[in-house]
Write a protein that holds these residues in place. Structure first.
Motif, PDB file in Angstrom:
ATOM      1  N   VAL A  97    -107.743   5.569  62.657  1.00  0.00           N
ATOM      2  CA  VAL A  97    -107.407   5.562  63.950  1.00  0.00           C
ATOM      3  C   VAL A  97    -109.375   5.361  64.806  1.00  0.00           C
ATOM      4  N   VAL A  98    -109.571   6.460  64.265  1.00  0.00           N
ATOM      5  CA  VAL A  98    -111.166   6.635  64.581  1.00  0.00           C
ATOM      6  C   VAL A  98    -112.397   5.624  63.945  1.00  0.00           C
ATOM      7  N   GLU A  99    -112.621   5.148  62.978  1.00  0.00           N
ATOM      8  CA  GLU A  99    -113.196   4.489  62.619  1.00  0.00           C
ATOM      9  C   GLU A  99    -112.934   3.008  63.058  1.00  0.00           C
ATOM     10  N   ALA A 100    -111.752   2.692  63.078  1.00  0.00           N
ATOM     11  CA  ALA A 100    -111.304   1.321  64.114  1.00  0.00           C
ATOM     12  C   ALA A 100    -112.139   1.366  65.354  1.00  0.00           C
ATOM     13  N   CYS A 101    -111.616   2.396  66.220  1.00  0.00           N
ATOM     14  CA  CYS A 101    -112.710   2.145  67.170  1.00  0.00           C
ATOM     15  C   CYS A 101    -114.244   2.054  67.137  1.00  0.00           C
ATOM     16  N   LYS A 102    -114.571   3.073  66.447  1.00  0.00           N
ATOM     17  CA  LYS A 102    -116.434   2.761  66.620  1.00  0.00           C
ATOM     18  C   LYS A 102    -116.480   1.506  65.985  1.00  0.00           C
ATOM     19  N   LEU A 103    -115.704   0.857  65.079  1.00  0.00           N
ATOM     20  CA  LEU A 103    -116.244  -0.783  64.324  1.00  0.00           C
ATOM     21  C   LEU A 103    -115.836  -2.056  66.013  1.00  0.00           C
ATOM     22  N   TYR A 104    -115.013  -1.818  66.518  1.00  0.00           N
ATOM     23  CA  TYR A 104    -114.599  -1.760  67.674  1.00  0.00           C
ATOM     24  C   TYR A 104    -115.964  -2.372  69.020  1.00  0.00           C
ATOM     25  N   GLU A 105    -116.501  -0.881  68.833  1.00  0.00           N
ATOM     26  CA  GLU A 105    -117.138  -0.397  69.854  1.00  0.00           C
ATOM     27  C   GLU A 105    -118.782  -1.164  69.045  1.00  0.00           C
ATOM     28  N   VAL A 160    -102.128   0.431  67.505  1.00  0.00           N
ATOM     29  CA  VAL A 160    -102.900   1.784  66.418  1.00  0.00           C
ATOM     30  C   VAL A 160    -102.730   2.443  67.001  1.00  0.00           C
ATOM     31  N   LEU A 161    -103.440   2.293  68.666  1.00  0.00           N
ATOM     32  CA  LEU A 161    -103.732   3.764  69.548  1.00  0.00           C
ATOM     33  C   LEU A 161    -102.305   4.741  70.072  1.00  0.00           C
ATOM     34  N   CYS A 162    -101.601   3.240  70.224  1.00  0.00           N
ATOM     35  CA  CYS A 162     -99.962   3.690  70.649  1.00  0.00           C
ATOM     36  C   CYS A 162     -99.557   4.389  69.764  1.00  0.00           C
ATOM     37  N   LYS A 163     -99.166   3.983  68.084  1.00  0.00           N
ATOM     38  CA  LYS A 163     -99.149   4.442  66.934  1.00  0.00           C
ATOM     39  C   LYS A 163     -99.660   5.913  66.476  1.00  0.00           C
ATOM     40  N   ALA A 164    -100.498   6.283  67.431  1.00  0.00           N
ATOM     41  CA  ALA A 164    -101.307   7.139  67.141  1.00  0.00           C
ATOM     42  C   ALA A 164    -101.257   9.095  68.067  1.00  0.00           C
ATOM     43  N   GLY A 165    -100.237   8.103  68.828  1.00  0.00           N
ATOM     44  CA  GLY A 165    -100.114   8.850  70.413  1.00  0.00           C
ATOM     45  C   GLY A 165    -101.103   9.075  71.003  1.00  0.00           C
ATOM     46  N   GLU A 166    -102.104   7.907  71.687  1.00  0.00           N
ATOM     47  CA  GLU A 166    -103.762   7.993  72.354  1.00  0.00           C
ATOM     48  C   GLU A 166    -103.379   7.310  73.164  1.00  0.00           C
ATOM     49  N   PHE A 167    -102.335   7.601  74.256  1.00  0.00           N
ATOM     50  CA  PHE A 167    -101.670   6.614  75.163  1.00  0.00           C
ATOM     51  C   PHE A 167    -102.872   5.796  76.229  1.00  0.00           C
ATOM     52  N   SER A 168    -103.368   7.061  76.431  1.00  0.00           N
ATOM     53  CA  SER A 168    -104.623   7.125  77.393  1.00  0.00           C
ATOM     54  C   SER A 168    -105.203   6.477  77.671  1.00  0.00           C
ATOM     55  N   ALA A 169    -105.882   5.946  76.044  1.00  0.00           N
ATOM     56  CA  ALA A 169    -106.867   5.257  74.913  1.00  0.00           C
ATOM     57  C   ALA A 169    -105.882   3.404  75.508  1.00  0.00           C
TER      58      ALA A 169
END
Length: 467
Positions: free
Chosen positions: A275-283, A303-312
């Protein structure tokens, strides 16, 4: 009616071949099937015989899309017609009036002009035949091109290669590709792209990578489309690291990745739990001036929802709206699914007002997520009201809808009559109920001691189906 449909399909096929208008017996005439044509017949007689036997009248410029739609519908009449008359189509192709003129010597040594099929006419017919599953006929047309010295172009090879690859006939695609190399075709890069896409899509990723190397050696410059095909194929087999290396290769060689490149990589990283790499690639894509589209957000939000990162996920949702990227039903459904699974049903329900204001209608998946969330929290009455609203708005419940509600109604013990009504409604379409669904329903009714009644309803529905 059969005669009209058959005539129309053949009429459009003739348009694909590029014929001008002809006067015939009328499009409504019933075709006389199976007429034979002997070699002693004159050109005009054979041509008129074909037209008469098929009931063709004056052509009115019907477009190629009509035949493609006929092929997609797979009308039994149209398919039977094409099966019976594929040879007649090939005969008709070789008659005068198709477009490519040559001069031949007559017995009196006078030159006369005869018209032969153009490469454009061949390509159009090959394309339709490939789409309709007529691979052998398409290949024979290709061979006719070689025999008639009508040189195939890159479009010919692309249509044949893609058609054979989609049909899983990789060896035939390789044969066509080898022909292309032997014929020294112009625009080879387009054909390489088709071959890479075809073999990669069929799971032959190592072969696609070899073709990429071969393409470079043949002085064909890979473009974003080339890399996107291979990156997508690598993602499908889980080789994300190699896909990321190809992204770096694109940067080094001055081939700018596009939004499709980044979307494919973000999806692959997300499926791998990175997930972190996916977010970095997006940035990173934003930093490089590549604007994310709705597919980017629809890929990253789940991807964020599945990882529990609902705020993100919610922040990303707000950001996409702020930059003018309009969320679609998939965006909303992804958030609803994620929030309901995290027991944040009220937050998920509040998205309903956002959807209404943005003019985005929910779909059955969205409603199923809301219903499932309410039922898991024991809010069965609210689920029942929402279900009625779903019906009022014209949505058609699917098997998942019925299973969610039947299970909840049985668990509550207060809505057994409603549960049986739903079961009877579901069994009106017994074809949609598989063994797994029957097992889930049986377990639901078993909790309240009503499994025999439920099985009787399912058994009766299946028996009526075979009467």
């Amino acid at each position: 009616m059969r005669a009209i449909i058959k005539s129309r399909v053949y009429h459009v096929m003739s348009q694909i071949l590029g014929y001008a208008s002809h006067n015939g017996p009328g499009i409504g005439c019933a075709p006389q099937m199976g007429r034979a044509f002997n070699s002693s017949s004159s050109l005009g007689e054979r041509k008129q015989g074909i037209l008469s036997s098929l009931g063709l009248g004056t052509y009115d410029g019907a477009s190629v899309m009509k035949l493609r739609q006929e092929c997609e519908k797979k009308s039994e009449i149209a398919w039977n017609f094409l099966d019976r008359h594929s040879q007649a189509v090939l005969q008709l192709k070789n008659q005068r009036g198709v477009g490519r003129s040559v001069r031949t010597e007559t017995s009196e040594n006078n030159q006369r002009e005869e018209s032969l099929p153009t490469v454009y006419a061949y390509n159009r017919l090959i394309s339709v035949m490939m789409e309709g599953g007529y691979h052998e006929e398409a290949y024979h047309l290709y061979q006719d091109m070689l025999l008639e010295t009508c040189k195939p172009d890159s479009h010919t090879y692309v249509r044949l290669i893609m058609g054979f690859c989609r049909a899983g006939r990789i060896e035939e695609a390789h044969g066509i590709f080898q022909d292309m190399k032997n014929q020294n075709c112009e625009s080879k890069g387009v054909v390489y792209n088709a071959m890479i896409h075809g073999v990669g899509g069929a799971g032959h990723v190592s072969e696609a990578l070899k073709l990429l190397d071969e393409m470079t050696e043949a002085d064909c410059l890979p473009d974003a489309w080339t890399y996107n095909s291979i990156i997508h194929s690598l993602g499908k087999v889980g080789n994300v690291n190699y896909a990321l290396r190809l992204l770096e290769t694109m940067h080094v060689k001055g081939c700018n990745p596009d939004v499709i490149t980044y979307n494919s990589l973000i999806s692959s990283l997300g499926k791998s739990g990175r997930v972190v790499e996916a977010c970095k690639l997006y940035e990173g894509m934003i930093e490089r001036g590549c604007r994310p589209d709705v597919v980017t957000y629809n890929t990253l939000i789940p991807v964020l929802c599945k990882a529990g990162e609902f705020s993100a996920a919610l922040n990303l949702f707000k950001f996409m709206r702020s930059v003018g990227c309009r969320p679609d039903v998939f965006t909303y459904s992804s958030l609803v699914v994620g929030l309901c699974r995290a027991d944040r049903v009220d937050d998920a329900l509040r998205l309903s007002s956002h959807m209404t204001l943005s003019g985005c209608a929910p779909n059955t998946v969205t409603f199923n997520s809301w219903l499932d969330g309410l039922c898991k929290e024991g809010r069965v009455r609210e689920a029942q009201v929402l279900y009625q609203k779903m019906l009022t708005l014209g949505y058609i419940p699917d098997v998942i809808t019925f299973c969610i509600l039947i299970d909840a109604f049985c668990k509550s013990g207060e809505y057994l009559d409603e549960a049986f009504k739903l079961l009877k409604g579901l069994m009106k379409k017994p074809d949609t109920v598989d063994a797994r669904t029957r097992k889930i329903i049986s377990q639901s009714f078993k909790r309240v001691g009503k499994v025999k009644q439920a099985r009787r309803i399912m058994r009766n529905a299946r028996s009526k189906r075979f009467r």
